[in-house]
Design a protein around this motif. Sequence first.
Motif, PDB file in Angstrom:
ATOM      1  N   ILE A 126     -13.726   9.201  -1.410  1.00 43.26           N
ATOM      2  CA  ILE A 126     -14.417   9.978  -0.374  1.00 43.26           C
ATOM      3  C   ILE A 126     -15.592  10.712  -1.003  1.00 43.26           C
ATOM      4  CG2 ILE A 126     -14.176  11.836   1.300  1.00 43.26           C
ATOM      5  CD1 ILE A 126     -11.224  11.123   1.508  1.00 43.26           C
ATOM      6  N   GLN A 127     -16.759  10.621  -0.358  1.00 41.66           N
ATOM      7  CA  GLN A 127     -17.964  11.233  -0.907  1.00 41.66           C
ATOM      8  C   GLN A 127     -17.990  12.750  -0.712  1.00 41.66           C
ATOM      9  OE1 GLN A 127     -21.051   9.018   1.048  1.00 41.66           O
ATOM     10  NE2 GLN A 127     -20.734   7.222  -0.230  1.00 41.66           N
ATOM     11  N   HIS A 128     -17.672  13.214   0.472  1.00 45.12           N
ATOM     12  CA  HIS A 128     -17.728  14.641   0.777  1.00 45.12           C
ATOM     13  C   HIS A 128     -16.407  15.056   1.412  1.00 45.12           C
ATOM     14  CE1 HIS A 128     -21.986  14.491  -0.098  1.00 45.12           C
ATOM     15  NE2 HIS A 128     -22.098  13.484   0.736  1.00 45.12           N
ATOM     16  N   PRO A 129     -15.397  15.360   0.589  1.00 51.49           N
ATOM     17  CA  PRO A 129     -14.089  15.695   1.150  1.00 51.49           C
ATOM     18  C   PRO A 129     -14.140  16.947   2.021  1.00 51.49           C
ATOM     19  CG  PRO A 129     -14.005  15.598  -1.269  1.00 51.49           C
ATOM     20  CD  PRO A 129     -15.418  15.408  -0.852  1.00 51.49           C
ATOM     21  N   SER A 130     -13.590  16.828   3.204  1.00 49.86           N
ATOM     22  CA  SER A 130     -13.416  17.961   4.109  1.00 49.86           C
ATOM     23  C   SER A 130     -12.030  17.808   4.718  1.00 49.86           C
ATOM     24  CB  SER A 130     -14.480  17.951   5.209  1.00 49.86           C
ATOM     25  OG  SER A 130     -14.271  16.836   6.067  1.00 49.86           O
ATOM     26  N   GLN A 131     -11.554  18.810   5.390  1.00 44.58           N
ATOM     27  CA  GLN A 131     -10.236  18.717   6.019  1.00 44.58           C
ATOM     28  C   GLN A 131     -10.199  17.553   7.011  1.00 44.58           C
ATOM     29  OE1 GLN A 131      -7.608  20.442   5.103  1.00 44.58           O
ATOM     30  NE2 GLN A 131      -6.271  19.436   6.571  1.00 44.58           N
ATOM     31  N   PHE A 132     -11.263  17.394   7.801  1.00 46.13           N
ATOM     32  CA  PHE A 132     -11.328  16.311   8.788  1.00 46.13           C
ATOM     33  C   PHE A 132     -11.333  14.953   8.095  1.00 46.13           C
ATOM     34  CE2 PHE A 132     -13.857  13.298  11.311  1.00 46.13           C
ATOM     35  CZ  PHE A 132     -13.070  13.247  12.442  1.00 46.13           C
ATOM     36  N   ALA A 133     -12.135  14.811   7.032  1.00 45.71           N
ATOM     37  CA  ALA A 133     -12.217  13.536   6.309  1.00 45.71           C
ATOM     38  C   ALA A 133     -10.886  13.201   5.649  1.00 45.71           C
ATOM     39  CB  ALA A 133     -13.327  13.592   5.259  1.00 45.71           C
ATOM     40  N   GLN A 134     -10.220  14.197   5.088  1.00 42.18           N
ATOM     41  CA  GLN A 134      -8.944  13.958   4.420  1.00 42.18           C
ATOM     42  C   GLN A 134      -7.868  13.534   5.419  1.00 42.18           C
ATOM     43  OE1 GLN A 134      -8.171  17.488   2.145  1.00 42.18           O
ATOM     44  NE2 GLN A 134      -9.696  16.979   0.613  1.00 42.18           N
ATOM     45  N   GLU A 135      -7.842  14.139   6.602  1.00 50.22           N
ATOM     46  CA  GLU A 135      -6.860  13.750   7.624  1.00 50.22           C
ATOM     47  C   GLU A 135      -7.122  12.333   8.105  1.00 50.22           C
ATOM     48  OE1 GLU A 135      -6.928  16.751  10.648  1.00 50.22           O
ATOM     49  OE2 GLU A 135      -6.293  18.313   9.255  1.00 50.22           O
ATOM     50  N   GLY A 136      -8.385  11.997   8.359  1.00 48.48           N
ATOM     51  CA  GLY A 136      -8.735  10.636   8.783  1.00 48.48           C
ATOM     52  C   GLY A 136      -8.428   9.621   7.706  1.00 48.48           C
ATOM     53  N   PHE A 137      -8.697   9.992   6.468  1.00 50.23           N
ATOM     54  CA  PHE A 137      -8.421   9.113   5.338  1.00 50.23           C
ATOM     55  C   PHE A 137      -6.923   8.847   5.223  1.00 50.23           C
ATOM     56  CE2 PHE A 137      -7.513   8.496   0.798  1.00 50.23           C
ATOM     57  CZ  PHE A 137      -8.281   7.376   0.570  1.00 50.23           C
ATOM     58  N   ARG A 138      -6.118   9.869   5.394  1.00 45.99           N
ATOM     59  CA  ARG A 138      -4.652   9.700   5.319  1.00 45.99           C
ATOM     60  C   ARG A 138      -4.157   8.780   6.430  1.00 45.99           C
ATOM     61  NH1 ARG A 138       0.298  11.788   6.887  1.00 45.99           N
ATOM     62  NH2 ARG A 138       1.827  11.805   5.205  1.00 45.99           N
ATOM     63  N   THR A 139      -4.651   8.957   7.635  1.00 48.48           N
ATOM     64  CA  THR A 139      -4.275   8.089   8.759  1.00 48.48           C
ATOM     65  C   THR A 139      -4.655   6.641   8.459  1.00 48.48           C
ATOM     66  OG1 THR A 139      -4.556   9.913  10.314  1.00 48.48           O
ATOM     67  CG2 THR A 139      -4.589   7.684  11.234  1.00 48.48           C
ATOM     68  N   GLU A 140      -5.860   6.440   7.929  1.00 50.69           N
ATOM     69  CA  GLU A 140      -6.313   5.089   7.568  1.00 50.69           C
ATOM     70  C   GLU A 140      -5.442   4.506   6.456  1.00 50.69           C
ATOM     71  OE1 GLU A 140     -10.300   2.887   5.760  1.00 50.69           O
ATOM     72  OE2 GLU A 140     -10.362   5.031   6.193  1.00 50.69           O
ATOM     73  N   ALA A 141      -5.101   5.324   5.458  1.00 50.45           N
ATOM     74  CA  ALA A 141      -4.280   4.852   4.342  1.00 50.45           C
ATOM     75  C   ALA A 141      -2.892   4.427   4.816  1.00 50.45           C
ATOM     76  CB  ALA A 141      -4.168   5.936   3.277  1.00 50.45           C
ATOM     77  N   ILE A 142      -2.301   5.181   5.719  1.00 49.36           N
ATOM     78  CA  ILE A 142      -0.973   4.830   6.260  1.00 49.36           C
ATOM     79  C   ILE A 142      -1.043   3.502   7.004  1.00 49.36           C
ATOM     80  CG2 ILE A 142       0.768   5.497   7.964  1.00 49.36           C
ATOM     81  CD1 ILE A 142       0.215   8.433   7.087  1.00 49.36           C
ATOM     82  N   ALA A 143      -2.066   3.327   7.822  1.00 51.08           N
ATOM     83  CA  ALA A 143      -2.214   2.083   8.583  1.00 51.08           C
ATOM     84  C   ALA A 143      -2.414   0.894   7.638  1.00 51.08           C
ATOM     85  CB  ALA A 143      -3.389   2.195   9.545  1.00 51.08           C
ATOM     86  N   LEU A 144      -3.263   1.056   6.626  1.00 47.06           N
ATOM     87  CA  LEU A 144      -3.525  -0.045   5.699  1.00 47.06           C
ATOM     88  C   LEU A 144      -2.341  -0.333   4.795  1.00 47.06           C
ATOM     89  CD1 LEU A 144      -7.230   0.691   4.781  1.00 47.06           C
ATOM     90  CD2 LEU A 144      -6.348  -1.190   6.157  1.00 47.06           C
ATOM     91  N   ALA A 145      -1.520   0.678   4.511  1.00 45.77           N
ATOM     92  CA  ALA A 145      -0.340   0.458   3.663  1.00 45.77           C
ATOM     93  C   ALA A 145       0.671  -0.451   4.351  1.00 45.77           C
ATOM     94  CB  ALA A 145       0.305   1.798   3.299  1.00 45.77           C
ATOM     95  N   ARG A 146       0.630  -0.498   5.659  1.00 41.57           N
ATOM     96  CA  ARG A 146       1.550  -1.353   6.415  1.00 41.57           C
ATOM     97  C   ARG A 146       1.081  -2.796   6.474  1.00 41.57           C
ATOM     98  NH1 ARG A 146       1.918   3.172  10.956  1.00 41.57           N
ATOM     99  NH2 ARG A 146       3.520   4.446   9.973  1.00 41.57           N
ATOM    100  N   PHE A 147      -0.158  -3.024   6.082  1.00 48.59           N
ATOM    101  CA  PHE A 147      -0.773  -4.350   6.156  1.00 48.59           C
ATOM    102  C   PHE A 147      -0.574  -5.080   4.842  1.00 48.59           C
ATOM    103  CE2 PHE A 147      -4.528  -7.100   5.648  1.00 48.59           C
ATOM    104  CZ  PHE A 147      -4.393  -7.874   6.783  1.00 48.59           C
ATOM    105  N   HIS A 148      -0.208  -6.358   4.902  1.00 46.29           N
ATOM    106  CA  HIS A 148      -0.045  -7.159   3.693  1.00 46.29           C
ATOM    107  C   HIS A 148      -0.782  -8.472   3.885  1.00 46.29           C
ATOM    108  CE1 HIS A 148       1.638  -8.900   0.103  1.00 46.29           C
ATOM    109  NE2 HIS A 148       1.943  -9.964   0.812  1.00 46.29           N
ATOM    110  N   HIS A 149      -1.574  -8.810   2.889  1.00 45.71           N
ATOM    111  CA  HIS A 149      -2.322 -10.054   2.925  1.00 45.71           C
ATOM    112  C   HIS A 149      -2.428 -10.595   1.499  1.00 45.71           C
ATOM    113  CE1 HIS A 149      -5.789 -12.762   3.190  1.00 45.71           C
ATOM    114  NE2 HIS A 149      -5.445 -12.899   4.437  1.00 45.71           N
TER     115      HIS A 149
END
Length: 94
Positions: free
Chosen positions: A70-93
């Motif tokens: 993340i280039q400019h960490p903020s509370q909003f960016a960190q929450e969005g990043f965590r949501t994205e990370a959880i979704a991508l962790a469920r994906f396998h390819h």
Amino acid sequence: MKRCRSCGSISQIEGTDTCVRCSGTLVDVAPDDLVDGRYALLEEIGRGGVGTVFRARDVYLERSVAIKLIQHPSQFAQEGFRTEAIALARFHHD
């Protein structure tokens, strides 16, 4: 610890400068070169408004991963990043 310039493999075998997987050249990896002491960044594969994505190598599990810094960490960016990370962790390819 050394990393292959060609395939990105990590080698902990002492006394060799040749990759056992592809015969590429091994270069030293300093602990400071690792993200979180575990991930060796190999190349940039994407860039966006929030951060930069790199192809990386997990040196402990010996697998390829994608790392987003993340280039400019903020509370909003960190929450969005965590949501994205959880979704991508469920994906396998392969």
